[in-house]
Design a protein around this motif. Structure first.
Motif, PDB file in Angstrom:
ATOM      1  N   VAL A  45     -61.672   5.830  27.633  1.00  4.37           N
ATOM      2  CA  VAL A  45     -60.512   6.853  27.897  1.00  4.37           C
ATOM      3  C   VAL A  45     -59.625   6.843  26.739  1.00  4.37           C
ATOM      4  CG1 VAL A  45     -58.578   7.745  29.148  1.00  4.37           C
ATOM      5  CG2 VAL A  45     -60.439   6.990  30.443  1.00  4.37           C
ATOM      6  N   ALA A  46     -59.591   7.834  26.055  1.00  4.22           N
ATOM      7  CA  ALA A  46     -58.580   8.021  24.832  1.00  4.22           C
ATOM      8  C   ALA A  46     -57.455   9.153  25.491  1.00  4.22           C
ATOM      9  CB  ALA A  46     -58.987   8.664  23.582  1.00  4.22           C
ATOM     10  N   ASP A  47     -56.193   8.674  25.670  1.00  2.00           N
ATOM     11  CA  ASP A  47     -55.172   9.489  26.262  1.00  2.00           C
ATOM     12  C   ASP A  47     -53.683   8.808  26.180  1.00  2.00           C
ATOM     13  OD1 ASP A  47     -53.524  11.002  28.242  1.00  2.00           O
ATOM     14  OD2 ASP A  47     -55.323  12.204  28.555  1.00  2.00           O
ATOM     15  N   PRO A  48     -52.870   9.494  25.649  1.00  2.00           N
ATOM     16  CA  PRO A  48     -51.393   8.885  25.586  1.00  2.00           C
ATOM     17  C   PRO A  48     -50.968   8.420  26.892  1.00  2.00           C
ATOM     18  CG  PRO A  48     -51.520  11.033  24.592  1.00  2.00           C
ATOM     19  CD  PRO A  48     -52.776  10.961  25.359  1.00  2.00           C
ATOM     20  N   ARG A  49     -51.315   8.865  28.018  1.00  2.00           N
ATOM     21  CA  ARG A  49     -50.936   8.787  29.329  1.00  2.00           C
ATOM     22  C   ARG A  49     -52.071   7.976  30.061  1.00  2.00           C
ATOM     23  NH1 ARG A  49     -51.310  12.425  33.539  1.00  2.00           N
ATOM     24  NH2 ARG A  49     -49.422  12.153  35.236  1.00  2.00           N
ATOM     25  N   ARG A  50     -51.814   7.376  31.146  1.00  2.00           N
ATOM     26  CA  ARG A  50     -52.439   6.363  31.792  1.00  2.00           C
ATOM     27  C   ARG A  50     -53.210   7.300  32.948  1.00  2.00           C
ATOM     28  NH1 ARG A  50     -49.777   2.441  34.086  1.00  2.00           N
ATOM     29  NH2 ARG A  50     -49.773   3.649  36.267  1.00  2.00           N
ATOM     30  N   ILE A  51     -54.171   8.046  32.689  1.00  2.00           N
ATOM     31  CA  ILE A  51     -54.601   9.012  33.742  1.00  2.00           C
ATOM     32  C   ILE A  51     -55.418   8.296  34.886  1.00  2.00           C
ATOM     33  CG2 ILE A  51     -54.853  10.851  31.885  1.00  2.00           C
ATOM     34  CD1 ILE A  51     -57.977  10.443  32.292  1.00  2.00           C
ATOM     35  N   ASP A  52     -55.635   8.948  36.047  1.00  2.00           N
ATOM     36  CA  ASP A  52     -56.099   8.075  37.007  1.00  2.00           C
ATOM     37  C   ASP A  52     -57.288   7.550  36.936  1.00  2.00           C
ATOM     38  OD1 ASP A  52     -54.126   8.656  38.683  1.00  2.00           O
ATOM     39  OD2 ASP A  52     -55.094  10.166  39.636  1.00  2.00           O
ATOM     40  N   PRO A  57     -35.741  11.901  19.585  1.00  2.00           N
ATOM     41  CA  PRO A  57     -36.620  10.674  19.547  1.00  2.00           C
ATOM     42  C   PRO A  57     -37.809  10.481  20.534  1.00  2.00           C
ATOM     43  CG  PRO A  57     -34.664  10.262  20.897  1.00  2.00           C
ATOM     44  CD  PRO A  57     -34.588  11.742  20.360  1.00  2.00           C
ATOM     45  N   LEU A  58     -37.726  11.458  21.395  1.00  2.00           N
ATOM     46  CA  LEU A  58     -39.240  11.152  22.126  1.00  2.00           C
ATOM     47  C   LEU A  58     -40.205  12.268  21.773  1.00  2.00           C
ATOM     48  CD1 LEU A  58     -37.108  10.673  25.637  1.00  2.00           C
ATOM     49  CD2 LEU A  58     -38.208   8.881  24.129  1.00  2.00           C
ATOM     50  N   LEU A  59     -41.543  12.210  22.368  1.00  2.00           N
ATOM     51  CA  LEU A  59     -42.421  13.117  22.262  1.00  2.00           C
ATOM     52  C   LEU A  59     -42.918  13.390  23.371  1.00  2.00           C
ATOM     53  CD1 LEU A  59     -44.611  11.952  19.267  1.00  2.00           C
ATOM     54  CD2 LEU A  59     -42.949  13.426  19.286  1.00  2.00           C
ATOM     55  N   LEU A  60     -42.866  14.846  23.977  1.00  2.00           N
ATOM     56  CA  LEU A  60     -43.245  15.438  25.167  1.00  2.00           C
ATOM     57  C   LEU A  60     -44.576  15.732  24.968  1.00  2.00           C
ATOM     58  CD1 LEU A  60     -42.596  17.026  27.911  1.00  2.00           C
ATOM     59  CD2 LEU A  60     -42.247  18.834  26.514  1.00  2.00           C
ATOM     60  N   THR A  61     -45.425  15.551  25.935  1.00  2.00           N
ATOM     61  CA  THR A  61     -46.798  16.038  25.970  1.00  2.00           C
ATOM     62  C   THR A  61     -46.832  16.947  27.392  1.00  2.00           C
ATOM     63  OG1 THR A  61     -49.210  15.716  25.946  1.00  2.00           O
ATOM     64  CG2 THR A  61     -47.552  13.940  26.820  1.00  2.00           C
ATOM     65  N   THR A  62     -47.702  17.825  27.537  1.00  2.00           N
ATOM     66  CA  THR A  62     -47.585  18.674  28.762  1.00  2.00           C
ATOM     67  C   THR A  62     -48.963  18.693  29.321  1.00  2.00           C
ATOM     68  OG1 THR A  62     -47.901  20.835  27.682  1.00  2.00           O
ATOM     69  CG2 THR A  62     -45.765  20.078  28.148  1.00  2.00           C
ATOM     70  N   GLY A  63     -49.231  18.858  30.791  1.00  2.00           N
ATOM     71  CA  GLY A  63     -50.495  18.945  31.333  1.00  2.00           C
ATOM     72  C   GLY A  63     -50.418  19.471  32.791  1.00  2.00           C
ATOM     73  N   ARG A  64     -51.302  19.032  33.513  1.00  2.00           N
ATOM     74  CA  ARG A  64     -51.663  19.676  34.867  1.00  2.00           C
ATOM     75  C   ARG A  64     -51.844  18.600  35.924  1.00  2.00           C
ATOM     76  NH1 ARG A  64     -53.253  22.346  30.627  1.00  2.00           N
ATOM     77  NH2 ARG A  64     -53.684  24.780  30.949  1.00  2.00           N
ATOM     78  N   ILE A  65     -51.575  19.244  37.243  1.00  2.00           N
ATOM     79  CA  ILE A  65     -51.747  18.321  38.343  1.00  2.00           C
ATOM     80  C   ILE A  65     -52.709  18.956  39.225  1.00  2.00           C
ATOM     81  CG2 ILE A  65     -49.814  19.303  39.791  1.00  2.00           C
ATOM     82  CD1 ILE A  65     -48.989  16.299  40.003  1.00  2.00           C
ATOM     83  N   VAL A  78     -42.537   8.402  24.801  1.00  2.00           N
ATOM     84  CA  VAL A  78     -43.571   9.663  25.443  1.00  2.00           C
ATOM     85  C   VAL A  78     -42.923  10.052  26.859  1.00  2.00           C
ATOM     86  CG1 VAL A  78     -45.792  10.505  25.983  1.00  2.00           C
ATOM     87  CG2 VAL A  78     -45.609   8.697  23.903  1.00  2.00           C
ATOM     88  N   VAL A  79     -42.765  11.233  27.053  1.00  2.00           N
ATOM     89  CA  VAL A  79     -42.555  11.683  28.053  1.00  2.00           C
ATOM     90  C   VAL A  79     -43.515  12.908  28.553  1.00  2.00           C
ATOM     91  CG1 VAL A  79     -40.020  11.295  28.237  1.00  2.00           C
ATOM     92  CG2 VAL A  79     -40.871  13.312  27.264  1.00  2.00           C
ATOM     93  N   TYR A  80     -43.694  13.256  29.715  1.00  2.00           N
ATOM     94  CA  TYR A  80     -44.671  14.380  30.238  1.00  2.00           C
ATOM     95  C   TYR A  80     -44.324  15.039  31.151  1.00  2.00           C
ATOM     96  CZ  TYR A  80     -48.950  15.591  32.950  1.00  2.00           C
ATOM     97  OH  TYR A  80     -50.132  16.152  33.389  1.00  2.00           O
ATOM     98  N   THR A  81     -44.737  16.566  31.277  1.00  2.00           N
ATOM     99  CA  THR A  81     -44.503  17.374  32.425  1.00  2.00           C
ATOM    100  C   THR A  81     -45.537  18.262  32.389  1.00  2.00           C
ATOM    101  OG1 THR A  81     -42.758  18.427  33.513  1.00  2.00           O
ATOM    102  CG2 THR A  81     -42.907  19.054  31.154  1.00  2.00           C
ATOM    103  N   THR A  82     -45.392  19.131  33.535  1.00  2.00           N
ATOM    104  CA  THR A  82     -46.483  20.224  33.864  1.00  2.00           C
ATOM    105  C   THR A  82     -45.674  21.535  33.678  1.00  2.00           C
ATOM    106  OG1 THR A  82     -45.675  19.740  36.243  1.00  2.00           O
ATOM    107  CG2 THR A  82     -47.726  18.943  35.549  1.00  2.00           C
ATOM    108  N   PHE A  83     -46.467  22.513  33.633  1.00  2.00           N
ATOM    109  CA  PHE A  83     -45.729  23.820  33.503  1.00  2.00           C
ATOM    110  C   PHE A  83     -46.165  24.817  34.553  1.00  2.00           C
ATOM    111  CE2 PHE A  83     -49.525  26.443  32.151  1.00  2.00           C
ATOM    112  CZ  PHE A  83     -50.598  25.438  32.141  1.00  2.00           C
ATOM    113  N   HIS A  84     -46.293  24.390  35.943  1.00  2.00           N
ATOM    114  CA  HIS A  84     -46.916  25.120  36.868  1.00  2.00           C
ATOM    115  C   HIS A  84     -45.890  25.973  37.577  1.00  2.00           C
ATOM    116  CE1 HIS A  84     -50.524  22.902  36.672  1.00  2.00           C
ATOM    117  NE2 HIS A  84     -50.001  21.885  37.097  1.00  2.00           N
ATOM    118  N   HIS A  85     -44.407  25.545  37.529  1.00  2.00           N
ATOM    119  CA  HIS A  85     -43.276  26.469  38.227  1.00  2.00           C
ATOM    120  C   HIS A  85     -42.566  26.996  37.031  1.00  2.00           C
ATOM    121  CE1 HIS A  85     -44.012  24.333  42.211  1.00  2.00           C
ATOM    122  NE2 HIS A  85     -44.506  23.357  41.325  1.00  2.00           N
TER     123      HIS A  85
END
Lengths: 954, 73
Positions: free
Chosen positions: A437-444, A813-821, A886-893
């Protein structure tokens, strides 16, 4: 009289156990009839191939045989006792009897035991008419129960109603384990178990209720349950459906086939279709359950117009709305020029709808200003794969993963975004394939039940190209290139240039570690595994494409696959996981501004001649505006009119305030949608759209599979989208004469070489077909590039790592990355209007404990998320899923407005936005941001609908 | 900065990004590839704005401009 059309409930054949894939056949006799089946097939399944139904309860052919119910007993000559037919493999020369007096007595005895602890409320039971226990009682001739019903039982066990979509009634449970096994084998979540022993044995979702458990609500357990124990609440509410229609899910790019099970024109439930090649009977929470939005009260079903966006909407007739839109577009073109208008197509619409919108733009608007939402997701896939392989699509079918030995998942989160494919993938991983897995976030997928990635390359956001260069460096410098493959299949000069390039010290894992943050030793080990571990398959998603080097990353992935010989057979390949259901199709249909259907550039004279000849109009030979260019030129004042079908760019596209500024600058925005979405706040004409249940057409999924979408109810707005597009085109002076979407597909086939043999008749006959489907491949093409690449020789491209211009610094100072749930989909317009909100009712910001502590932030705190572009507030979730920095959020709302923060940085080749890297700061707050306050006010002020004037009765 | 100036600045940035990709190739090939990309994907108006820029900061973009087509309508 006879009914004109036999509406029927489709029931797929259940063989009881899987039919094994085996070239060796065994011949046996069942009830005196000879039969041959693949070796390894059970006696039960062999019997069913003859149409002989052996009574069963714990067996179903989506699951491995279990042998617990003791109902499927048979007699086999020369064998003692009565073996279970589900667990007994068919053998050569076997003589089997499925019905004897002895067997009947045994089966009745088994059924007596089951029924002695089962409520006899069949007449009021939700499963009445769809209950295998009921069927088996009938099949074995059960007439009484010698034990009576007064003994100890489970009749009083409490129901678990926590899941919004299905109920668990333990009093109906026969402990057949089908649900538990479905959760394990089909879905791969392992959320269910049997708690207790003997009489106390009950199905349990762990030590909690279903909603609070690990259950992902995929519905596999409900599908597998032979009784009313696990039942859809919609069936409990409405009763059993009486007919069904096979159609295609309107959510992600997996493109699952479903049976819409109906009463009249009401959907009772959506059931995954076993014969659907993409999903083979499996589903996820969205497709299976989240379809209620289609009849949600927020649906707008009447056309509306208004002069200014601050005016209230006025309901009008279709004719008035279409006439107004056409006259405005004509006025704008007369005043500002032919290039001042354009359109955006949607991957949520069918191929036919998309094709018509791009035709309208090219033929009626007379320009090429048409773009599609793939611009903001997979446009780099189209560019990158066409440069290297020669075609803009993935190489495999989903089934191919069953033959993979090493699977590299990069920038994708399949368990959330492509859950049904993820279940296939997990099944293969449980069977022994290795995972990187190559991903900045620990996906399931990194670690889940019975799965652990061999390597999680937890890179810094924005460094995909650096990581891939270092993987390639190892493969080249350690002699792991498949030289025979490269010599035969690839452009050697391009390969040699590439090999020299990646072999440079600057591309070594040790040198790249400072950029990627991934330990060099891990990169070396992962590279060796991918290159030498057998069939290597790469699956990627928007974590690859939505970067300033998105196209470069796609090419780097293709390079890696070619260098290791991993293209052109089962189990390997380069596989983009498409975000929306028809991303592949909307790209295929020529909705990019530079190309016609089939990816042919508008400057190609021969292609243009063909289109001009059939369409009877002169076409523009210059590329048109892409979505970001349209918005830029709108802000600049040059672009004034836009037709948006099924997209919500005011929520989905980056730098929201720039998008809305562009929309607000336009003089005529026409939105065709189900709801008054965010973009509609800036619109002047609203045309009611049709949900997937109201559509007739086709979707093309991520494996190039063209699936039929079949109408199960009339369009609530009174008109199909394709009809509205035709009407608009006619009003613009370019009539299009179609009477059915099949005629649109016929035109697509005439004009598009890869679709030459596609027709509704073909799709109805085959179920689905993967393009290319033409004279060279009459039944389609599951695997691409088998003997040669589409472009001839595979072309290696040089992929220099160029850091993004979006940098973190003291202020951000932080990097935001966005994704889905999992439970929400894209802008949430559909899923937010369902009970899926039970799992995710707001966007939250994931932040590492280290960064949270530095800012005094705890889980649940409201925090301000600010970038150079804008600021929003949302709740924090402190988690080590994300690494420090790194911070992460979704854009569903829509109310959150995640894209207020993202920037207009984009991929160098395609302008695909860089959603995955935004420099941000996070701080605690106690209020909404200024944008959110303004947005809440505009949610009301820009969405008013005038009350129709009352007319006195005569 | 006016909207027009912002657009021109953005186009210059986009052209620079394209140059960043092709810079890995030999210079002559790189310049023509940058131009080919712009010709293939940019509208005539966008191309005209690149050609009208007084001094592109990126030397490869400057070289590529010789191969950028004006629009044919």
């Amino acid at each position: 009289m006879r009914p004109t059309q036999a509406a029927r409930l489709i029931k797929e054949v259940d063989f009881g156990t899987p039919i094994r894939a085996n070239e060796d056949m065994v011949a046996l006799t069942i009830d005196g009839v000879d039969v041959s089946v693949p070796k390894g097939t059970s006696v039960m399944a062999a019997a069913m191939t003859l149409g002989t139904k052996i009574p069963k309860l714990c067996a179903t052919d989506s699951l491995e045989p279990f042998g617990s119910c003791r109902l499927c007993l048979v007699e086999i000559e020369g064998r003692k006792g009565a073996p279970a037919s589900c667990t007994t493999p068919a053998e050569a020369g076997m003589v089997v009897r499925t019905q004897t007096d002895r067997l009947a007595k045994l089966r009745r005895g088994v059924m007596e035991l089951y029924i002695s602890d089962h409520p006899l409320d069949c007449l009021t039971c939700a499963a009445n008419g769809d209950c295998e226990l009921q069927d088996m009682a009938g099949a074995v001739g059960l007439r009484d129960v010698r034990y009576g019903y007064a003994g100890e039982n489970h009749f009083g066990d409490a129901k678990d109603q926590s899941n919004p979509y299905f109920s668990y009634d333990p009093s109906k449970c026969i402990v057949c384990n089908r649900c538990v096994r479905a959760c394990e084998e089909t879905q791969g979540t392992f959320a269910l178990t049997i708690s207790g022993r003997g009489f106390d044995a009950r199905v349990a979702a762990g030590p909690t209720d279903f909603l609070s458990s690990e259950c992902v609500s995929c519905g596999a357990c409900v599908q597998a349950c032979p009784t009313a124990t696990l039942t859809e609440k919609s069936v409990i509410a409405h009763g059993q459906p009486d007919h069904s229609v096979v159609t295609t899910c309107a959510y992600c790019g997996v493109g699952c086939s479903f049976k819409a099970e109906m009463q009249g024109d009401r959907v009772v439930r959506m059931v995954p279709y076993k014969d659907g090649a993409a999903n083979e009977g499996h589903s996820c929470v969205k497709g299976r359950f989240a379809w209620g939005y289609a009849t949600h009260k927020d649906r707008i079903t009447k056309p509306m117009i208004r002069a200014k966006i601050t005016d209230p909407w006025r309901e009008v007739s279709w004719d008035e709305a279409i006439g107004h839109a056409a006259s405005e577009f004509k006025r704008i073109q007369a005043k500002y020029g032919r290039e001042a208008v354009g359109a955006i197509t949607s991957s949520r619409c069918t191929n036919e709808e998309v094709f018509l919108v791009q035709k309208l733009v090219r033929a009626a608007f007379g320009n090429n200003n048409v773009d599609t939402c793939a611009r903001v997701c997979h446009s780099p896939t189209g560019y990158g794969l066409s440069q290297t392989f020669g075609t803009s699509a993935g190489t495999q079918d989903f089934k191919s993963v069953e033959k993979s030995d090493v699977i590299l998942v990069i920038g994708a989160n399949p368990t959330d975004a492509h859950p049904v494919f993820a279940s296939r993938l997990k099944k293969r991983l449980r069977a022994g394939a290795q995972l990187i897995v190559a991903d900045p976030r620990r996906i399931d997928l990194v670690q889940s039940p019975h799965i652990r990635a061999a390597h999680h390359l937890q890179l810094q956001p924005g460094t995909n190209v650096a990581l891939l260069a270092s993987l390639a460096n190892v493969i080249v410098t350690e002699g792991l290139v498949n030289e025979a493959y490269v010599r035969e299949r690839c452009d050697l000069a391009a390969f040699e240039a590439w090999a020299r390039f990646v072999a440079q010290e600057k591309n070594s894992p040790e040198a790249m570690e400072e950029h990627t943050g991934v330990p060099a030793a891990d990169v070396r080990a992962a590279a060796r595994l991918y290159a030498t571990g057998g069939n290597g398959a790469i699956y990627y998603g928007l974590g690859v494409t939505e970067h300033s080097q998105g196209s470069t990353t796609v090419m780097a992935i293709a390079n890696l696959a070619m260098a290791t010989g991993n293209v052109g057979r089962e189990g390997v390949g380069v596989n983009p996981l498409r975000g929306q259901n028809n991303v592949q199709g909307s790209c295929d249909m020529g909705s990019f501004p530079h190309e016609f259907s089939g990816y042919r550039h508008v400057s190609d004279d021969a292609t243009r001649d063909m289109f001009e000849s059939l369409w009877g109009v002169k076409l523009d030979r210059e590329p048109g505006l892409r979505i970001p260019n349209m918005i830029d030129e709108a802000v600049d004042g040059a672009f004034r009119g836009l037709y948006v079908q099924g997209e919500d760019i005011a929520q989905s596209d980056p730098d929201t305030q720039h998008i809305t500024s562009g929309l607000a600058s336009m003089e005529c925005v026409v939105v065709q949608d189900l709801f008054l979405n965010e973009t509609a706040k800036y619109a002047h004409v609203f045309l009611p759209g049709a949900s997937f249940l109201e559509k007739d057409g086709t979707f093309t999924n991520a494996e190039r599979r063209i699936n039929r979408v079949r109408q199960v109810m009339q369009p609530l707005g009174g008109k199909s989208e394709w009809q509205a597009t035709c009407d608009l085109s006619a009003a613009l002076g370019y009539p299009m004469a179609y009477t059915h979407p099949s005629e649109i597909m016929d035109e697509i086939a005439r004009l598009t070489p890869g679709f030459r043999n596609v027709s509704y008749a073909k799709l109805d006959e085959m179920g689905s077909v993967q393009w290319p489907c033409n004279d060279s491949a009459p039944n389609g093409t599951p695997l691409m590039h088998i003997d040669r690449f589409v472009r001839g020789k595979g072309r290696f491209m040089l992929t220099e790592y160029v850091p993004t211009q979006e940098r973190s610094g003291p202020l951000f100072p932080l990097l935001l990355t966005t994704g889905r749930i999992l439970s929400q989909y894209n802008v949430g317009a559909q899923t937010r209007r369902t009970d899926n909100n039970a799992w995710h009712d707001e966007d939250v910001l994931e932040i590492n404990p280290f960064d949270a502590e530095n800012r005094g932030v705890r889980s649940g705190d409201l925090v301000a998320l600010a970038s150079r572009t804008g600021e929003i507030s949302l709740r924090a979730e402190v988690t080590d899923r994300v690494q420090p920095g790194v911070v992460y959020t979704t854009f569903h709302h829509a109310v959150t407005g995640a894209n207020v923060v993202t920037t207009d940085n984009s991929d160098w080749a395609t302008n695909c936005p860089e959603y995955k890297v935004t420099a941000v700061q996070v701080r605690r707050t106690n209020q909404h941001s200024a944008w959110q306050e303004k947005n809440l006010e505009e949610d009301v002020s820009l969405r008013r609908i005038a009350t129709p004037e009352l007319v006195a009765a005569k | 900065m006016s909207a027009d100036e912002r657009n021109v600045a953005k186009l210059a940035r986009m052209a620079g990004q394209i140059a960043d990709f092709f810079r890995a190739y030999p210079e002559a090939q790189a310049a023509s590839s940058v131009a080919e990309h712009i010709n293939k994907f940019w509208t005539p108006k966008m191309r005209a704005e690149v050609l009208a820029m007084p001094e592109p900061g990126d030397p490869l973009v400057a070289k590529a401009r010789a191969f950028v087509r004006t629009g044919e309508k």
